[in-house]
Motif scaffolding. Structure first.
Motif, mmCIF file in Angstrom:
data_model
loop_
_atom_site.group_PDB
_atom_site.id
_atom_site.type_symbol
_atom_site.label_atom_id
_atom_site.label_comp_id
_atom_site.label_asym_id
_atom_site.label_seq_id
_atom_site.Cartn_x
_atom_site.Cartn_y
_atom_site.Cartn_z
ATOM 1 N N HIS A 81 -1.521 -1.904 -5.691
ATOM 2 C CA HIS A 81 -1.629 -1.629 -4.241
ATOM 3 C C HIS A 81 -2.770 -0.656 -3.955
ATOM 4 O O HIS A 81 -3.559 -0.866 -3.027
ATOM 5 N N SER A 106 -5.658 -2.204 -1.750
ATOM 6 C CA SER A 106 -4.873 -1.949 -0.547
ATOM 7 C C SER A 106 -5.392 -2.669 0.698
ATOM 8 O O SER A 106 -6.537 -2.492 1.107
ATOM 9 N N HIS A 161 1.508 1.535 7.115
ATOM 10 C CA HIS A 161 0.235 0.804 6.999
ATOM 11 C C HIS A 161 -0.110 0.147 8.324
ATOM 12 O O HIS A 161 -1.004 -0.695 8.388
ATOM 13 N N HIS A 167 0.838 8.846 4.717
ATOM 14 C CA HIS A 167 0.332 7.856 3.769
ATOM 15 C C HIS A 167 -1.183 7.704 3.823
ATOM 16 O O HIS A 167 -1.799 7.338 2.833
ATOM 17 N N HIS A 198 -3.581 7.900 0.588
ATOM 18 C CA HIS A 198 -4.616 6.936 0.174
ATOM 19 C C HIS A 198 -5.979 7.614 0.049
ATOM 20 O O HIS A 198 -6.822 7.173 -0.734
HETATM 21 ZN ZN LIG Z 1 -0.273 2.265 0.851
#
Ligand SMILES: [Zn+2]
Ligand SMILES: [Zn+2]
Length: 317
Positions: A115, A119, A235, A264, A268
């Motif tokens: 991921h 991503s 996301h 998140h 990332h």
């Molecule tokens: Zn993620």
């Protein structure tokens, strides 16, 4: 439970060339288990089972199993090596994660490393760009034979593959047995306490049932969904501190429910950083727990915030 989560034994005969790109297929046993757990969780609303202490207990059990087991052990420790613990403590924390029914550490970490590499682009196991439901939970019971090959595990999780503990948990789906054993233990403890403190057998049995439903079933479903919400909601919905090449977002309510994993976009931008809250108000209780362990000498080499390789968006400190 399907054998789809098993790592092929090194040296075993692999799939025939014609089967190297098979159509993804449903993992029926896992889907059945997920549906059964959701139906059982609904019994929590029956007057016989419902209890406010059951609701309150989710705060504690989510922290033990979800925050320590999944966020800290599966994610920040095993996937990103953002912190180090003594081996015995690493094992204890990892087993807390196993008790969340989110797959073996090998399977979870492999998917999460893929991921991060891909991503929201081709090859991401659970991008909500395919569909929101796919990103949330559609992907977990689909067996992608191309991704779940031995070569993929060797490429993405060689460190865990080299560890007999992780191979043992993964082979033959023994992680499922660990989950079932912990469920039985919690239920047995509930009935034992019931018979010790209640006046009648009926009251004792009711307490045992309540402990099982709230302490195992509801908690498993709750932790599963808030973990998956990081892949789906975080996301798609929220704000961004950093210009990353994906759609990751900082989502405050996912962060509150997961004790920190919802920041998140921060994650990332700096995957190896142990803290996922980068601004002073981005509360990350999972990281607070790491700091407490560090104070008593049980955590070391905590990776600090490093986002130099990413361009920060205007306004971010
Ligand atoms: Zn993620
Ligand atoms: Zn990550």
């Amino acid at each position: 439970m399907s054998s789809a989560f098993s790592v092929p034994v090194p040296g075993s005969v692999g799939p025939a060339p014609a089967a190297r790109h098979p159509k993804p297929k449903l993992i029926g046993g896992f889907l059945a288990a997920i549906i059964t757990l959701h139906l059982l969780a609904l019994t929590a609303f029956l007057p016989y089972v419902f209890s406010w202490w059951g609701v309150a207990s989710l705060l504690v059990t989510n922290f033990i199993f979800g925050s320590i087991g999944i966020n800290l052990a599966y994610h920040r420790l095993l996937t990103h090596r953002a912190v180090e613990f003594p081996l015995w403590l690493e094992r204890v924390f990892t087993l807390c994660g196993v008790c969340c029914l989110e797959g073996s550490p090998l399977w979870w970490v492999m998917n999460h490393r893929v991921h991060h590499q891909k991503s929201d682009h081709d090859g991401d196991p659970h991008s909500p760009r395919e569909s929101f439901f796919w990103g949330h939970m559609g992907w977990i019971y689909i067996h992608d034979a191309e991704r779940y090959r031995l070569a993929t595990y060797e490429k993405y999780v060689p460190d865990l593959m080299a560890d007999p503990f992780h191979r043992w948990l993964h082979r033959g789906n023994k992680w499922v047995l660990v989950y079932l054993a912990h469920a039985l233990l919690i239920a047995a403890a509930g009935f034992a306490v019931g018979f010790a403190v209640m006046d009648t057998t009926a009251e004792a049995v009711r307490l045992g049932v309540q402990v099982f439903v709230w302490g195992v079933v509801v908690r498993t479903v709750y932790v599963l969904h808030i973990s998956l919400a990081v892949n789906s909601f975080a996301h798609r919905f929220g704000y961004r501190n950093y210009e990353t090449t994906d759609e990751s977002r900082n989502n405050w309510w996912v962060a509150l429910l997961t004790n920190g994993e919802g920041w998140h976009n921060n994650h990332h931008a700096a995957p190896r950083t142990c803290s996922q809250g980068h601004r002073w108000w981005e509360l990350d209780l999972t990281f607070t727990f790491v700091r407490a362990l560090e104070l008593v000498g049980l955590a070391k080499n905590v990776v600090p915030v490093k986002v130099a390789s990413y361009k920060q968006m205007g306004g971010a400190e």
